[in-house]
Design an enzyme around this catalytic site. Structure first.
Site, PDB file in Angstrom:
ATOM      1  N   ASP A 141       1.481   4.619   2.286  1.00 53.86           N
ATOM      2  CA  ASP A 141       1.189   5.241   3.585  1.00 53.86           C
ATOM      3  C   ASP A 141       1.594   6.707   3.527  1.00 53.86           C
ATOM      4  O   ASP A 141       2.768   7.024   3.361  1.00 53.86           O
ATOM      5  CB  ASP A 141       1.987   4.535   4.692  1.00 53.86           C
ATOM      6  N   ASP A 171      -3.274   4.545   2.645  1.00 53.93           N
ATOM      7  CA  ASP A 171      -3.594   4.966   4.012  1.00 53.93           C
ATOM      8  C   ASP A 171      -3.221   6.436   4.151  1.00 53.93           C
ATOM      9  O   ASP A 171      -2.076   6.812   3.920  1.00 53.93           O
ATOM     10  CB  ASP A 171      -2.784   4.160   5.050  1.00 53.93           C
ATOM     11  N   ASP A 178       0.841  -1.192   0.000  1.00 53.04           N
ATOM     12  CA  ASP A 178       0.000   0.000   0.000  1.00 53.04           C
ATOM     13  C   ASP A 178       0.875   1.241   0.000  1.00 53.04           C
ATOM     14  O   ASP A 178       2.105   1.143  -0.031  1.00 53.04           O
ATOM     15  CB  ASP A 178      -0.932   0.001   1.235  1.00 53.04           C
TER      16      ASP A 178
HETATM   17  P1  8DG Z   1       4.003  -2.809   3.037  1.00 60.71           P
HETATM   18  O1  8DG Z   1       2.899  -1.804   3.027  1.00 60.71           O
HETATM   19  O2  8DG Z   1       4.962  -2.612   1.928  1.00 60.71           O
HETATM   20  O3  8DG Z   1       3.485  -4.201   3.097  1.00 60.71           O
HETATM   21  O4  8DG Z   1       4.851  -2.621   4.386  1.00 60.71           O
HETATM   22  P2  8DG Z   1       4.668  -1.523   5.499  1.00 60.71           P
HETATM   23  O5  8DG Z   1       4.460  -0.178   4.884  1.00 60.71           O
HETATM   24  O6  8DG Z   1       5.806  -1.662   6.433  1.00 60.71           O
HETATM   25  O7  8DG Z   1       3.365  -2.014   6.268  1.00 60.71           O
HETATM   26  P3  8DG Z   1       1.982  -1.274   6.636  1.00 60.71           P
HETATM   27  O8  8DG Z   1       1.029  -2.354   6.995  1.00 60.71           O
HETATM   28  O9  8DG Z   1       1.547  -0.360   5.555  1.00 60.71           O
HETATM   29  O10 8DG Z   1       2.292  -0.467   7.983  1.00 60.71           O
HETATM   30  C1  8DG Z   1       3.112   0.670   8.023  1.00 60.71           C
HETATM   31  C2  8DG Z   1       3.249   1.173   9.445  1.00 60.71           C
HETATM   32  O11 8DG Z   1       2.053   1.822   9.881  1.00 60.71           O
HETATM   33  C3  8DG Z   1       3.484   0.029  10.429  1.00 60.71           C
HETATM   34  O12 8DG Z   1       4.692   0.244  11.105  1.00 60.71           O
HETATM   35  C4  8DG Z   1       2.376   0.114  11.412  1.00 60.71           C
HETATM   36  C5  8DG Z   1       1.865   1.540  11.249  1.00 60.71           C
HETATM   37  N1  8DG Z   1       0.475   1.689  11.699  1.00 60.71           N
HETATM   38  C6  8DG Z   1       0.123   2.408  12.814  1.00 60.71           C
HETATM   39  N2  8DG Z   1      -1.201   2.328  13.014  1.00 60.71           N
HETATM   40  C7  8DG Z   1      -1.716   1.575  12.030  1.00 60.71           C
HETATM   41  C8  8DG Z   1      -3.028   1.169  11.723  1.00 60.71           C
HETATM   42  O13 8DG Z   1      -3.987   1.501  12.399  1.00 60.71           O
HETATM   43  N3  8DG Z   1      -3.171   0.404  10.621  1.00 60.71           N
HETATM   44  C9  8DG Z   1      -2.099   0.078   9.843  1.00 60.71           C
HETATM   45  N4  8DG Z   1      -2.307  -0.671   8.766  1.00 60.71           N
HETATM   46  N5  8DG Z   1      -0.841   0.441  10.122  1.00 60.71           N
HETATM   47  C10 8DG Z   1      -0.649   1.180  11.199  1.00 60.71           C
HETATM   48  O14 8DG Z   1       0.929   3.030  13.477  1.00 60.71           O
HETATM   49 MN    MN Z   2       2.666   0.198   3.794  1.00 61.45          MN
HETATM   50 MN    MN Z   3      -0.447   0.831   5.567  1.00 62.86          MN
END
Ligand code: 8DG
Ligand code: MN
Ligand code: MN
Length: 364
Positions: free
Chosen positions: A205, A288, A203
């Site tokens: 962020d 996000d 995703d």
């Molecule tokens: P990816 O997307 O490439 O798979 O890896 P990522 O970017 O490391 O994973 P992510 O699932 O998008 O999470 C990014 C960071 O956001 C992770 O350290 C946790 C943080 N995070 C929060 N709160 C929340 C929440 O409510 N939902 C999600 N999905 N992530 C959160 O601090």
């Molecule tokens: Mn992510």
């Molecule tokens: Mn995320």
């Protein structure tokens, strides 16, 4: 470290005390351990899952390729079971246990279902118990789905195709341009895996803030409505800010609660950049969006950069070693009974008495 010293001799016990690069030399070992971590998570064995995740994370921080178990020395955080798996992979190239898991119907079905946006382990597990096995089963048996899960199913293939860095940057630019319409001076920061240097991710962020406190209020709903009116949003679910720092000097509650920023979990319609999806002209991408007041921005940035294991270890270190509570909003010192403000990630590490770990070294 001399040639004879164990590879893991200097390994610090917490992942937030180590530097963990994106690329490392023990991929086959960490993949095996992470498969078992995932499988344990699917079975609801959080403790076992964490043990495998910890072991994999230690291997990611080793300075070189492990060729024999003995080279590990008495490393912290690698238990008996993990050692056995490591030994099997080192000796035979594969672990029979891991291969069995990967082929098992339960693991494969759980993986298929949890890859639907909005489906967690509990839901996937219930569907498995009910005898569901495929995405088609969900439709044919009229399984009750939330609006989020319906969107997840509709865009299943796109959402399980990695987001490329170029695509993430394009989403970031689109959001930046839209934000300027409503709040000039606001900033948009790419966090998550991309900030740690990953070339692709699941995703995008994005963290939004404004240098003047309070100006960010209400930004998200206006932003999302506008993007929606432009046909750029395929799904969105917003949540209002529920963090009440103004309620008084209450210490943050439970360590692992989700943070409470104003945020939006969405699916964007991204115009094709070439590559898969180019023929159709667009691709669905998970985004996000999180809004933080500027005083909390460094905590939000640290919290949303990950990795998830690095974050978990930071919080564990803060609480066990420093009697402090860290979350994505603040750092609270329970001995001195006060919040410790920070203007940068570096200052948060300083408060914790940790050496600064740059984002590219947080791939724990
Ligand atoms: P990816 O997307 O490439 O798979 O890896 P990522 O970017 O490391 O994973 P992510 O699932 O998008 O999470 C990014 C960071 O956001 C992770 O350290 C946790 C943080 N995070 C929060 N709160 C929340 C929440 O409510 N939902 C999600 N999905 N992530 C959160 O601090
Ligand atoms: Mn992510
Ligand atoms: Mn995320």
């Amino acid at each position: 470290v001399t040639a004879l010293a164990p590879l893991g001799q200097q390994m610090a016990p917490y992942a937030c005390q180590r530097r963990t690069p994106l690329l490392h030399s023990n991929q086959p070992l960490t993949e095996a351990l992470e498969t078992l971590a995932e499988e344990a998570g699917f079975s609801g064995s959080e403790g076992r899952s964490l043990a495998f995740t910890r072991a994999a994370s230690v291997l990611k921080a080793l300075p070189g390729r492990l060729s024999a178990l003995e080279e590990l020395g008495p490393l912290p955080g690698i238990g008996e079971h993990s050692r056995r798996v490591i030994q099997d992979v080192l000796e035979d190239g594969v672990s029979v246990e891991v291969e069995r898991v990967k082929l098992s119907e339960r693991y494969r079905t759980m993986k298929l279902f949890t890859k639907i946006f909005g489906v967690g382990v509990r839901t996937a597990s219930r569907w498995y118990q009910e005898g569901l096995r495929t995405l088609l089963d969900l439709q044919e048996r009229n399984t009750k789905l939330t609006r989020q899960q319906q969107a997840g199913l509709r865009h299943y293939d796109d959402l399980n195709t990695p987001v490329e860095r170029g695509e993430a940057e394009s989403v970031g630019r689109t959001v930046q341009e839209a934000v300027q319409r409503f709040l000039p001076g606001a900033s948009v920061t790419l966090a998550g895996g991309f900030r740690r240097g990953k070339p692709r991710g699941h995703d995008v962020d994005l963290l939004l803030t404004h240098p003047e406190a309070g100006r960010e209020a209400g930004l998200l709903s206006r932003l999302v409505s506008w993007l929606d009116s432009q046909g750029l949003i395929l799904y969105q679910h917003s949540q209002e800010n529920s963090f009440a720092l103004c309620e008084g000097p209450e210490p943050p509650g439970s360590r692992d609660v989700l943070d409470r920023f104003e945020r939006c979990f969405s699916i964007f319609r991204l115009e094709a950049q070439g590559g898969p999806g180019a023929a159709r002209g667009w691709k669905a991408v998970r985004v996000d969006l999180v809004v933080a007041p500027v005083s909390q921005f460094p905590f939000a940035l640290l919290g949303w950069t990950g990795s998830r294991h690095f974050e978990r270890e930071l919080r564990r270190f803060a609480s066990h070693e420093r009697k402090m509570v860290l979350n994505s909003h603040a750092l609270y010192d329970t001995m001195r009974k006060r919040f410790l403000p920070a203007a940068s990630e570096e200052e948060i590490f300083q408060h914790l008495g940790l050496e600064y770990v740059p984002p590219g070294q947080r791939n724990a």
